[in-house]
Structure formats: C-alpha cells, structure tokens
Scaffold this active site. Sequence first.
Site, short mmCIF file in Angstrom:
data_model
loop_
_atom_site.label_atom_id
_atom_site.label_comp_id
_atom_site.label_asym_id
_atom_site.label_seq_id
_atom_site.Cartn_x
_atom_site.Cartn_y
_atom_site.Cartn_z
N GLY A 1 -9.00 -3.75 -64.21
CA GLY A 1 -9.81 -3.81 -62.99
C GLY A 1 -11.04 -4.68 -63.19
N ASP B 1 -16.17 6.85 -67.43
CA ASP B 1 -14.94 6.72 -68.23
C ASP B 1 -14.75 7.89 -69.20
OD1 ASP B 1 -14.36 4.34 -66.94
OD2 ASP B 1 -15.44 3.14 -68.41
N LYS C 1 -8.88 5.03 -60.61
CA LYS C 1 -8.95 4.35 -61.92
C LYS C 1 -7.54 3.92 -62.33
CE LYS C 1 -13.33 4.35 -62.75
NZ LYS C 1 -14.00 3.05 -62.80
N ARG D 1 -7.00 9.92 -62.21
CA ARG D 1 -7.42 10.71 -63.39
C ARG D 1 -7.78 12.15 -63.03
NH1 ARG D 1 -11.04 6.18 -66.56
NH2 ARG D 1 -9.25 5.04 -67.34
N ARG E 1 -4.86 -0.48 -57.04
CA ARG E 1 -6.30 -0.18 -57.03
C ARG E 1 -7.04 -1.00 -55.96
NH1 ARG E 1 -8.32 -0.14 -63.09
NH2 ARG E 1 -10.16 0.74 -62.07
N SER F 1 -20.94 1.07 -58.64
CA SER F 1 -19.94 0.35 -59.44
C SER F 1 -20.51 -0.93 -60.02
CB SER F 1 -18.73 0.01 -58.57
OG SER F 1 -17.96 -0.99 -59.19
N LYS G 1 -15.85 -2.75 -74.46
CA LYS G 1 -14.93 -3.43 -73.53
C LYS G 1 -15.70 -4.15 -72.43
CE LYS G 1 -11.83 -0.97 -70.98
NZ LYS G 1 -11.95 -1.37 -69.57
N ARG H 1 -17.51 -9.42 -70.25
CA ARG H 1 -18.61 -10.26 -69.73
C ARG H 1 -18.91 -11.41 -70.66
NH1 ARG H 1 -18.82 -5.46 -67.59
NH2 ARG H 1 -19.94 -4.97 -65.66
N ARG I 1 -7.31 6.16 -71.34
CA ARG I 1 -8.27 7.24 -71.58
C ARG I 1 -7.59 8.62 -71.52
NH1 ARG I 1 -12.42 3.98 -72.73
NH2 ARG I 1 -12.87 2.37 -71.20
C1 S3P Z 1 -16.73 -1.29 -65.81
C2 S3P Z 1 -17.22 -0.51 -64.82
C3 S3P Z 1 -16.66 0.81 -64.46
C4 S3P Z 1 -15.80 1.36 -65.57
C5 S3P Z 1 -14.85 0.36 -66.14
C6 S3P Z 1 -15.62 -0.85 -66.67
C7 S3P Z 1 -17.37 -2.60 -66.06
O1 S3P Z 1 -15.88 0.66 -63.31
O2 S3P Z 1 -15.07 2.49 -65.11
O3 S3P Z 1 -14.10 0.92 -67.19
O4 S3P Z 1 -17.15 -3.18 -67.14
O5 S3P Z 1 -18.09 -3.07 -65.18
P1 S3P Z 1 -16.55 0.73 -61.83
O6 S3P Z 1 -17.46 -0.43 -61.70
O7 S3P Z 1 -15.37 0.60 -60.88
O8 S3P Z 1 -17.22 2.05 -61.74
#
Ligand code: S3P
Length: 440
Positions: A99, A322, A349, A353, A127, A171, A22, A27, A395
């Site tokens: 997100g 995750d 999240k 969670r 969020r 993050s 994902k 990206r 999840r």
């Molecule tokens: C992600 C980063 C993580 C992850 C999300 C995907 C990403 O979040 O929990 O499922 O693709 O950059 P955070 O950057 O908020 O930790």
Amino acid sequence: MKRVWSRAQGPLRGSVRVPGDKSISHRAVLFAALAGGTSRLTGVLDSADVRTTIAAVRALEAQVEELGRDETGLTLDVTGWGSRGPVAPDGPVDCGNSGTTARLLLGLLAGWPREVTLVGDDSLSRRPMRRVMVPLAAMGATFTSDDGRLPVTVRGAAAPKALFYDSPHGSAQVKTAVLLAGLRARGTTSVREAVPSRDHTETMLPAFGVPVLRDPDAGWCGLDGPARLVAHDLSVPADPSSAAFLVGAALIVPGSDLEIREVTLNPTRTGFVRVLQRMGADLAVESVSTLGAEPVGTMRARSTAQMTGTLVTAEEVPSLIDEVPLLAVVACAARGTTRFEGIAELRVKESDRLEAIAEGLGALGVHVRQGPDWLEVDGPAALHEASLDSRGDHRLAMAWAVAALTADGDVEVERWDAVDVSYPAFAEDLSGLFAASARE
Ligand code: S3P
C-alpha cells in the site's frame, strides 16, 4: 507454505538487531529516485515490499545499483531523475502487496505530466485508493480506476495546484502523497491531521534539501513548491514494528530477557511501547543516538507475569496501527479486558485484520469480541492448539507465531511466507534467541 509453531521450551535471551524500517526504506528509495545525483542508502530493508518499490522506481527509469548486503540490510546507490522526472514505462508498474508503494507513487506521479498505470496483487487490489485520489485530483491530476481501487491510471498535472488538505484520515500515506505532489506545485501545500500519523516524510525531506514547515500543536505540516530534492546519503534504523513481535514474545515467555538494538524510537511509531508499559510490562527504552533525523536506541523486554488489560484509545491508534495484532496477542496474557477503540482502519490493511484477529484468537480459545471499529480481548487466557491462516498478511503470521509460544499445543500457520513482506528472517531470529538461551 505452512509453518508449525510450538510452545517455547525455554526463555528468549540475547541481543538482536531487527531489519531496517519499512516506512523509512520506502521513502529513502522514493526520495533518492526523485533527487538529482546519487544517494547511497544503507541498512535498507531487504523484503518483498521494499523490493517492490525498488523495482517500481527502476521501471520509471531511476538507476538503483545494489552494492551489497550486511546484517543491517541492503546498500544501494540510487541515481535519481532530478529535473527530468520519472519516465513512463510501456506497461503497468507493479506495486505487489505494498500500500505504501502504491499510495506514495500516486502522489509522486500526480505532479508530472505522464500517464502511468499501477497494478497490485489481489490484496492490494481490494484496498482503497480514493483517499489519495481525492486530494490529488484537487491538485489537478486525473485518474481512472476500478471503483477507487487498483488498477489505477494516473495522469499527472503539468502545473499542479498547491493545496491545503484537511485530511480526514490519520494516514501517513495520504499525507505523504499530497506533499509529494506539492513538490511540483507553486505555493504552499500543506496537510492537517486530526491525529498525527508517522512523520518520517517530514523528518526526511529536509535531509534531501526540501525544508518542511511544521506546527505539531496544530497538527499541520507543509512545504513550499516547486522544490527539488538533492541526493543524500542515509542509513535506515531498525524497524520498531518488527521489533514489537520479539518484544511481545519476550514479555509472555517466562524467564526471557531480550535486547533489540538500533531501533527508531520516533514517538509517532512507539505507541505500542507506551501501551505495554501502561499494562505493566517490564519494557525499557533507551535513546542512544540519532540516525539522520530519527532518534535511535535500544529496547529491553523482560518477561512479565503481572500485566493488566488496558484501553487503547482512538487517539493512540495511528502511533501503533501496525502493532494491534501483536498487542491483542499480548493482551491474552494480561489480567482483565483490553479494549481497542477507533481501529476500523484495520479492516482495510493487507487483510481485514480486525476480523482476522477475532477469528484467530477465538480459534486459540480466547474470549474476544469485535464491533465495526473496536475489539475486546479477555485475559488471562489459556491458548490451545489451532490451525490459523495468515490471510497472506505478514503481521498476522508473526502474531500467530508469538501466540504459539504460550499455547499448550501446536499452532499451524498457513501462508507463513507472508512474513517476506516485512521480516523475511523472523523465524530464524526468533529461533536464534531461543538457541542463545539454550547455550547459557
Ligand atoms: C505507512 C503508514 C501506515 C502503516 C503502513 C506504513 C507508511 O499506513 O500502516 O504499514 O509508511 O506511511 P496508513 O498511512 O494507511 O495508516
């Protein structure tokens, strides 16, 4: 939609290729949209979240042509904006439940002088977005928001300022947002993280023609702007976060022996493997090749009767952020207490969670305790029938399905369709592995 899961009637056996990653899929679509020229992307995850990113870049006038779909995922031709940049649509851009879409788009848009409003579903609208708005504002973008939440309107800077950002969050979304804005700034934009987060942005940008400066020991990465992306053809490996649910199922269902192929073994994503191995799991990982800059290989999980509880430290959390719901379910089968520390991030999240895991495991009959940023699960625990809610969180839905495989009664999962966010065929893949074992 509700789905009822029952105790496994036999072992999980066979070999499976789970859907595309994902994080890499988001990206790939966003970077190809930024680039000049046409990028061919293969193995792109076909799920609600990635479809949201595809729809978003289309709304901003990138061209995305869907050429087909095979067992690895979607094949897309993406013709990006190049030097023209994204085009502001008349209405808001919908980020759905995602997100990653919202935070990465805020970073991308912060470097272009346009005004764009992002909206999301109820979960995403709860969020926090300030974590990206703060550094992006320091780079010159301006925002209006609902108290740091969506809807957010971003007005990008005509000439963003380069920034050195000492990120208080482990993050990857924050890191990536800053780097994407930095593409348009003059000078070096860099991010330092106390604990390293997933590094797909750093590994993928060079393939799109943008060198990334990195000092992993100092926890630092950056890029020199202004920098333009060029089109790049890319294949997306399978998602370890999806694989984790099948790995967990194989570990706890007696007699199971499962192989999962073509998974990215990027160490910033495989903290759950290290934790499970520490717990004594019969779980082996073999690196086979590389796909782009990602190490790719096979995970083999066999049922393990003798797992022991462990301490999952705050430093490990970004590499398994995750996977905590799944690890908490596996912990029910291990002897002793498993403690997770530094997991406050789980509260923001797709659902809270931490609260949801404590509530769900409690309903299944497990002794579980929670604090503001920690969770303890006592094992081994006998799991009983229960009616659980995914809370609209993919999840959690899959974690409850895995838990049901060892329960002595049926487990109902309300709002099962949340799995569409990252692994729409999870139920079919799991059933297929039981069927494979039945055929032997
Ligand atoms: C992600 C980063 C993580 C992850 C999300 C995907 C990403 O979040 O929990 O499922 O693709 O950059 P955070 O950057 O908020 O930790």
